[in-house]
Write an enzyme that holds these catalytic residues in place. Sequence first.
Site, PDB file in Angstrom:
ATOM      1  N   HIS A  46     -72.224  38.801 -49.790  1.00 39.30           N
ATOM      2  CA  HIS A  46     -71.651  40.083 -49.342  1.00 39.30           C
ATOM      3  C   HIS A  46     -70.762  40.701 -50.416  1.00 39.30           C
ATOM      4  CE1 HIS A  46     -73.358  40.074 -45.353  1.00 39.30           C
ATOM      5  NE2 HIS A  46     -73.144  38.784 -45.334  1.00 39.30           N
ATOM      6  N   ASP A  69     -72.669  42.017 -53.334  1.00 40.31           N
ATOM      7  CA  ASP A  69     -73.543  42.891 -54.151  1.00 40.31           C
ATOM      8  C   ASP A  69     -73.442  44.360 -53.738  1.00 40.31           C
ATOM      9  OD1 ASP A  69     -74.987  42.449 -51.772  1.00 40.31           O
ATOM     10  OD2 ASP A  69     -76.909  42.094 -52.786  1.00 40.31           O
ATOM     11  N   TYR A 115     -74.670  43.520 -40.450  1.00 40.69           N
ATOM     12  CA  TYR A 115     -74.637  43.712 -41.900  1.00 40.69           C
ATOM     13  C   TYR A 115     -74.144  45.122 -42.219  1.00 40.69           C
ATOM     14  CZ  TYR A 115     -76.157  43.502 -46.803  1.00 40.69           C
ATOM     15  OH  TYR A 115     -76.188  43.513 -48.178  1.00 40.69           O
ATOM     16  N   SER A 167     -87.649  36.014 -47.729  1.00 41.77           N
ATOM     17  CA  SER A 167     -89.099  36.165 -47.628  1.00 41.77           C
ATOM     18  C   SER A 167     -89.483  37.638 -47.729  1.00 41.77           C
ATOM     19  CB  SER A 167     -89.624  35.555 -46.333  1.00 41.77           C
ATOM     20  OG  SER A 167     -88.904  36.045 -45.214  1.00 41.77           O
ATOM     21  N   ASP A 202     -81.264  40.057 -53.761  1.00 40.56           N
ATOM     22  CA  ASP A 202     -82.473  39.305 -53.398  1.00 40.56           C
ATOM     23  C   ASP A 202     -83.657  39.722 -54.273  1.00 40.56           C
ATOM     24  OD1 ASP A 202     -80.720  38.567 -51.434  1.00 40.56           O
ATOM     25  OD2 ASP A 202     -81.745  39.633 -49.808  1.00 40.56           O
ATOM     26  N   ARG A 250     -85.385  33.336 -52.860  1.00 35.50           N
ATOM     27  CA  ARG A 250     -84.157  33.010 -53.594  1.00 35.50           C
ATOM     28  C   ARG A 250     -83.164  32.289 -52.679  1.00 35.50           C
ATOM     29  NH1 ARG A 250     -81.325  34.207 -50.091  1.00 35.50           N
ATOM     30  NH2 ARG A 250     -80.370  36.180 -49.500  1.00 35.50           N
TER      31      ARG A 250
END
Length: 340
Positions: free
Chosen positions: A16, A18, A194, A104, A145, A9
């Site tokens: 940042h 979701d 993250y 990926s 994702d 996607r």
Amino acid sequence: MVRAWAPGRVNLMGDHTDHTGGLVLPLAIDLGTTVTGRTNGDLVELRSPLEAQRAVVPRDVDHPAALAPSWARYVAGVVAELGPSTGFVGVVETTLPVGAGLSSSAALEVAVALALGFDGPALELARLCQRAEQRASGVPCGIMDQLASAAGVEGHALRIDCTTLEQEAVPLPDDIEVVVVDSGERRELATSAYAERARDCQAAQAEIGPLRVATPGDLAPLSDVVRRRARHVISENERVDELATALVAGDRGRMAEVIASSHRSLRDDFEVSTDVLDALVDRLAATDGVIGARLTGAGFGGCVVALVERGTPLPEDLTAWRVIPSAGARILDEDDTGPQ
Ligand code: GLA
């Protein structure tokens, strides 16, 4: 024999957001991952032409993050969540650049889950694979994702409300292309940073309530860093709808403004950009025929996404993919060669 396909996607807007139930606007792309194989024995065993070592996963695996090689962790995350009743032997092939920020890992999880027999709605598939990703990587990622990969719609981006998980397909103009440009910088810091950003957002929510409904006027009580993180999320949620509206209206001027403002916010308030990404965004934005460019995904390297007038030539030294908004994951029929 089963063949399962899942796309990667790219996110057009809403980064940042979701993990605090915000809005996102990703699309499933025509690059993705295929898992081909058959049920067999007691282990889930996959090999990949890109990897020296196979993934060999016991069906009762309970610590996916401890497995080697590292790509096996994503397979193990799915096995742990799905609990398949038999083993599986197969091959993983991909047209996605691995680790470049095109999800990926989500494509691998979704393709593995389908190949191992997951049968249910796209949202459940995405939820299972989000949990698998969290178990495999230890990153408290959101659902974007996996849901983009599972539920993509041909020719459209998906506006996802990560609170209600409602999805709305937003048509992309025929004369605009989505181009993904690789910065060449791999996302080494992404895991710890993250989690740190996600914690800042939680700290903001503990003080002022859900960022999904907060407004800029609510930011005052927050301390400097947390305030900037929250300001990014609140403004980025708004930009998702602004970009969706501009896309439907074909309003280039508005697209350019919203995309530029998102990159600035990710750079200055959320602090997930890098010098390399900033330079690439500036260079693209100054290229004829490019409507707008911003970093996409988690940041700290990875890719830039640009909207460009169809057919615009791009500088030849760039590694770029003109991606096609594609349908989500599925089992391929015998005679279906998939989108590759
Ligand atoms: C990663 C995560 C997603 C999302 C993006 C940033 O890709 O897996 O859930 O948070 O970063 O938008």
